[in-house]
Design a protein around this motif. Structure first.
Motif, PDB file in Angstrom:
ATOM      1  N   ASP A 445       7.568 -16.982   6.016  1.00 22.47           N
ATOM      2  CA  ASP A 445       7.338 -16.916   4.566  1.00 22.47           C
ATOM      3  C   ASP A 445       5.867 -17.107   4.240  1.00 22.47           C
ATOM      4  N   TYR A 446       5.234 -18.037   4.918  1.00 20.48           N
ATOM      5  CA  TYR A 446       3.812 -18.289   4.666  1.00 20.48           C
ATOM      6  C   TYR A 446       2.962 -17.089   5.070  1.00 20.48           C
ATOM      7  N   VAL A 447       3.164 -16.592   6.280  1.00 16.08           N
ATOM      8  CA  VAL A 447       2.347 -15.472   6.766  1.00 16.08           C
ATOM      9  C   VAL A 447       2.567 -14.242   5.895  1.00 16.08           C
ATOM     10  N   ARG A 448       3.800 -13.998   5.533  1.00 17.65           N
ATOM     11  CA  ARG A 448       4.085 -12.843   4.675  1.00 17.65           C
ATOM     12  C   ARG A 448       3.416 -12.994   3.320  1.00 17.65           C
ATOM     13  N   GLY A 449       3.408 -14.213   2.821  1.00 15.42           N
ATOM     14  CA  GLY A 449       2.744 -14.459   1.544  1.00 15.42           C
ATOM     15  C   GLY A 449       1.237 -14.242   1.625  1.00 15.42           C
ATOM     16  N   GLU A 450       0.637 -14.603   2.762  1.00 15.50           N
ATOM     17  CA  GLU A 450      -0.797 -14.387   2.939  1.00 15.50           C
ATOM     18  C   GLU A 450      -1.138 -12.901   3.009  1.00 15.50           C
ATOM     19  N   LEU A 451      -0.271 -12.115   3.643  1.00 10.29           N
ATOM     20  CA  LEU A 451      -0.515 -10.680   3.738  1.00 10.29           C
ATOM     21  C   LEU A 451      -0.242  -9.973   2.420  1.00 10.29           C
ATOM     22  N   GLY A 452       0.784 -10.442   1.705  1.00 13.01           N
ATOM     23  CA  GLY A 452       1.267  -9.719   0.531  1.00 13.01           C
ATOM     24  C   GLY A 452       2.287  -8.678   0.957  1.00 13.01           C
ATOM     25  N   ASP A 453       3.224  -8.378   0.071  1.00 13.30           N
ATOM     26  CA  ASP A 453       4.335  -7.498   0.442  1.00 13.30           C
ATOM     27  C   ASP A 453       3.877  -6.110   0.867  1.00 13.30           C
ATOM     28  N   ALA A 454       2.868  -5.584   0.192  1.00 16.72           N
ATOM     29  CA  ALA A 454       2.421  -4.223   0.517  1.00 16.72           C
ATOM     30  C   ALA A 454       1.843  -4.163   1.933  1.00 16.72           C
ATOM     31  N   ALA A 455       0.953  -5.103   2.265  1.00 19.08           N
ATOM     32  CA  ALA A 455       0.364  -5.113   3.595  1.00 19.08           C
ATOM     33  C   ALA A 455       1.407  -5.452   4.654  1.00 19.08           C
ATOM     34  N   TRP A 456       2.312  -6.349   4.315  1.00 19.46           N
ATOM     35  CA  TRP A 456       3.375  -6.717   5.258  1.00 19.46           C
ATOM     36  C   TRP A 456       4.179  -5.473   5.668  1.00 19.46           C
ATOM     37  N   ASP A 457       4.584  -4.682   4.702  1.00 22.02           N
ATOM     38  CA  ASP A 457       5.357  -3.475   4.994  1.00 22.02           C
ATOM     39  C   ASP A 457       4.510  -2.414   5.688  1.00 22.02           C
ATOM     40  N   GLU A 458       3.263  -2.288   5.267  1.00 25.29           N
ATOM     41  CA  GLU A 458       2.394  -1.267   5.855  1.00 25.29           C
ATOM     42  C   GLU A 458       2.147  -1.546   7.341  1.00 25.29           C
ATOM     43  N   TRP A 459       1.905  -2.801   7.678  1.00 16.56           N
ATOM     44  CA  TRP A 459       1.649  -3.139   9.076  1.00 16.56           C
ATOM     45  C   TRP A 459       2.912  -3.048   9.924  1.00 16.56           C
ATOM     46  N   MET A 460       4.057  -3.333   9.335  1.00 17.91           N
ATOM     47  CA  MET A 460       5.303  -3.245  10.099  1.00 17.91           C
ATOM     48  C   MET A 460       5.677  -1.796  10.401  1.00 17.91           C
ATOM     49  N   HIS A 461       5.272  -0.880   9.515  1.00 23.75           N
ATOM     50  CA  HIS A 461       5.661   0.518   9.665  1.00 23.75           C
ATOM     51  C   HIS A 461       4.418   1.408   9.663  1.00 23.75           C
ATOM     52  N   PRO A 462       3.645   1.393  10.739  1.00 22.31           N
ATOM     53  CA  PRO A 462       2.427   2.208  10.771  1.00 22.31           C
ATOM     54  C   PRO A 462       2.758   3.692  10.656  1.00 22.31           C
ATOM     55  N   GLN A 463       1.882   4.401   9.967  1.00 21.92           N
ATOM     56  CA  GLN A 463       2.097   5.833   9.777  1.00 21.92           C
ATOM     57  C   GLN A 463       1.970   6.574  11.099  1.00 21.92           C
ATOM     58  N   ILE A 464       2.792   7.578  11.260  1.00 21.64           N
ATOM     59  CA  ILE A 464       2.781   8.388  12.479  1.00 21.64           C
ATOM     60  C   ILE A 464       2.020   9.677  12.200  1.00 21.64           C
ATOM     61  N   PRO A 465       1.030   9.994  13.025  1.00 20.65           N
ATOM     62  CA  PRO A 465       0.328  11.273  12.840  1.00 20.65           C
ATOM     63  C   PRO A 465       1.295  12.439  12.999  1.00 20.65           C
ATOM     64  N   VAL A 466       1.048  13.501  12.251  1.00 17.24           N
ATOM     65  CA  VAL A 466       1.904  14.681  12.329  1.00 17.24           C
ATOM     66  C   VAL A 466       1.595  15.429  13.623  1.00 17.24           C
ATOM     67  N   ASP A 467       2.620  15.623  14.450  1.00 18.23           N
ATOM     68  CA  ASP A 467       2.429  16.365  15.692  1.00 18.23           C
ATOM     69  C   ASP A 467       2.269  17.852  15.403  1.00 18.23           C
ATOM     70  N   GLU A 468       1.447  18.475  16.197  1.00 16.79           N
ATOM     71  CA  GLU A 468       1.302  19.919  16.089  1.00 16.79           C
ATOM     72  C   GLU A 468       2.427  20.567  16.883  1.00 16.79           C
ATOM     73  N   GLU A 469       3.303  21.278  16.183  1.00 25.14           N
ATOM     74  CA  GLU A 469       4.478  21.849  16.827  1.00 25.14           C
ATOM     75  C   GLU A 469       4.097  23.087  17.629  1.00 25.14           C
ATOM     76  N   ILE A 470       4.635  23.186  18.829  1.00 25.06           N
ATOM     77  CA  ILE A 470       4.357  24.330  19.693  1.00 25.06           C
ATOM     78  C   ILE A 470       5.296  25.470  19.324  1.00 25.06           C
ATOM     79  N   PRO A 471       4.780  26.629  18.970  1.00 25.38           N
ATOM     80  CA  PRO A 471       5.658  27.762  18.630  1.00 25.38           C
ATOM     81  C   PRO A 471       6.562  28.124  19.808  1.00 25.38           C
ATOM     82  N   ASN A 472       7.802  28.432  19.515  1.00 22.12           N
ATOM     83  CA  ASN A 472       8.774  28.789  20.549  1.00 22.12           C
ATOM     84  C   ASN A 472       8.922  30.313  20.584  1.00 22.12           C
ATOM     85  N   PRO A 473       8.585  30.954  21.725  1.00 15.16           N
ATOM     86  CA  PRO A 473       8.667  32.417  21.793  1.00 15.16           C
ATOM     87  C   PRO A 473      10.082  32.939  21.963  1.00 15.16           C
TER      88      PRO A 473
END
Length: 481
Positions: A445-473
């Motif tokens: 509770d303390y650590v989460r309060g220090e981060l704030g809800d937005a940062a807490w969620d952002e750090w728990m769920h880092p964004q995934i870069p979009v993979d470049e899809e390989i065309p299928n022939p």
């Protein structure tokens, strides 16, 4: 023979001898595996191992039929304080771990947060049959933090080594400070098999080799050193070369991970008697390099196992053994197949990783005379794996392979540390979870309060870069086309 007394949990409060009866005993010494054998414990010591032992009158008997008796497991590298954020960084890459703790939020953690995480981790360790844990405690910003770490481990009847570290300070400075020296004198002024001390610091690529000051401190204090080495892009061959040239590589150094070093560096570790702590799940997931067990075996370097941190992983040593054996064999297959060949015999056996989880740990800690095997005269750290209701626990045909590939944490029936039974019949004795859980909840509770809800969620769920899809022939076409 006398008539031993079958115990109930409350019977373990006294000092009566204890005997495991009629189990499959993995001694991890020259005796190998003994069928239908006993293990006798008197005081804090293993007194005898063998079939149909005569035991003192009134000894407490633990029925080990249908189970495996083995030495307590030894974790040689665990950031125990991070257990309070269990699973929080499960999707992190290693760089995100570094940025979160080292560069962004490490300063928010208080001594009570170190205490809460250590308390939960220590309880988890003994519950799962890990009777000795090295706490790679790199969040100790002041000796007050160190006192909090020690206090937690003193409250749990396990065997621990505090590897003192401070990732927000320069190790050549804090290890030589009067405050740290006073901490050592206060807490480690006499030998103690239940609580040891090491120095924990890393050696960065630095032309000036300032870390040499920390090695001098370890020498002055007569302490072993544990260091993260061979971490891809972080600690490299340069630091190994500096350590070797300075004369600091000895048999009192543990190299954690050692997953991305050159052959020359491995040769230097081998030549100086060093050991490696392998954290396979960490190396596979976080990216320190391919787990080093396959490589270091070529150079004869002893390996022990570790779980690293519960911000990603648990303290499940069965998982550690299983992943280590599987990673080695996977690498063997890949190497052979790259040459157009086939592996016909597995070079690393289940027996080898059981050794790494027990005697390997004792070797890494410099405690082979006391721990790691069920040898008369050694400390009584003993685990019984038995679960009469588990289909996976019958039949037991190959005991080593059974421990590695069949058993699990739910099969930890009895745990003995230094002759004291801390778990029996699958239940901890006098070690309730509720008060520990409450302390951890307050810390979160303390650590989460220090981060704030937005940062807490952002750090728990880092964004995934979009993979470049390989065309299928390849496409399917309608029959009419």
């Amino acid at each position: 023979m006398t008539n031993p007394v079958t115990p109930h949990a409350e019977d373990f409060a006294g000092d009566r001898p204890i005997v495991f009866r009629n189990g499959t005993v993995i001694t991890v010494d020259s005796a190998g595996v003994l069928e239908n054998a006993d293990v006798l414990i008197i005081g804090d010591t293993i007194r005898a191992v063998g079939p149909q032992l005569d035991v003192p009158e009134g000894a407490l008997e633990i029925d080990a039929r249908g189970g495996i008796v083995m030495p307590g497991m030894i974790d040689t590298h665990r950031h125990m304080w991070q257990t309070a954020l269990r699973g929080y960084g499960g999707d992190w890459a290693l760089s995100q771990y570094f940025v979160f703790y080292y560069l962004t939020w490490g300063h928010v953690f208080r001594p009570e947060d170190i205490y809460a995480g250590n308390l939960l981790s220590a309880l988890e360790s003994v519950d799962q049959g890990v009777t000795t844990t090295l706490d790679w405690s790199h969040g100790l910003r002041t000796p007050e933090y160190g006192e909090a770490a020690l206090q937690a481990m003193r409250e749990i009847p396990g065997r621990f080594v505090l590897a003192y570290g401070n990732y927000l300070g320069a190790p050549w400075e804090w290890s030589n400070s009067p405050e740290f020296r006073d901490f050592v004198v206060r807490n480690f002024n006499a030998p103690d098999d239940m609580m040891g001390l090491q120095l924990a610091f890393d050696v960065p690529d630095d032309p000036d080799f300032q870390a040499e000051g920390a090695f001098r401190a370890a020498r002055d204090l007569d302490l072993r050193v544990t260091t993260h080495a061979g971490v891809w892009g972080v600690t490299t061959d340069m630091s190994i070369g500096q350590m070797y040239d300075g004369g600091w590589m000895t048999d009192r150094i543990t190299y954690v991970h050692a997953a991305s070093l050159s052959d020359d560096s491995y040769q230097r570790i081998a030549a100086t008697g060093g050991t490696v702590s392998v954290a396979t799940e960490s190396e596979q997931s976080a990216g320190q390099g391919y787990p080093s067990t396959w490589k270091i075996r070529k150079f004869g370097i002893p390996a022990s196992l570790s779980m690293d941190t519960s911000v990603w992983w648990s303290a499940d040593f069965f998982s550690a053994m299983r992943s280590t054996l599987s990673a080695f064999r996977s690498r063997d297959h890949l190497e052979a197949q790259s040459q157009g060949e086939t592996v016909n015999v597995n070079r690393l056996r289940a027996e080898d990783v059981v050794w790494q989880a027990t005697m390997g740990g004792a070797t890494t800690l410099g405690m082979t005379d006391k721990l790691g095997s069920l040898t008369p005269g050694k400390k009584a750290d003993v685990v019984l794996l038995k679960n009469d209701e588990s289909p996976a626990m019958t039949p037991i045909l190959n005991p080593y392979a059974h421990v590695v590939y069949q058993a699990g944490t739910a099969d930890v029936h009895t745990v003995v540390v230094n002759g004291k039974v801390v778990k029996y019949d699958g239940k901890r004795i006098g070690l309730p979870l509720a008060p520990v859980r409450d302390k951890v909840a307050a810390s979160v509770d303390y650590v989460r309060g220090e981060l704030g809800d937005a940062a807490w969620d952002e750090w728990m769920h880092p964004q995934i870069p979009v993979d470049e899809e390989i065309p299928n022939p390849y496409t399917y076409q309608d029959e009419d086309d």
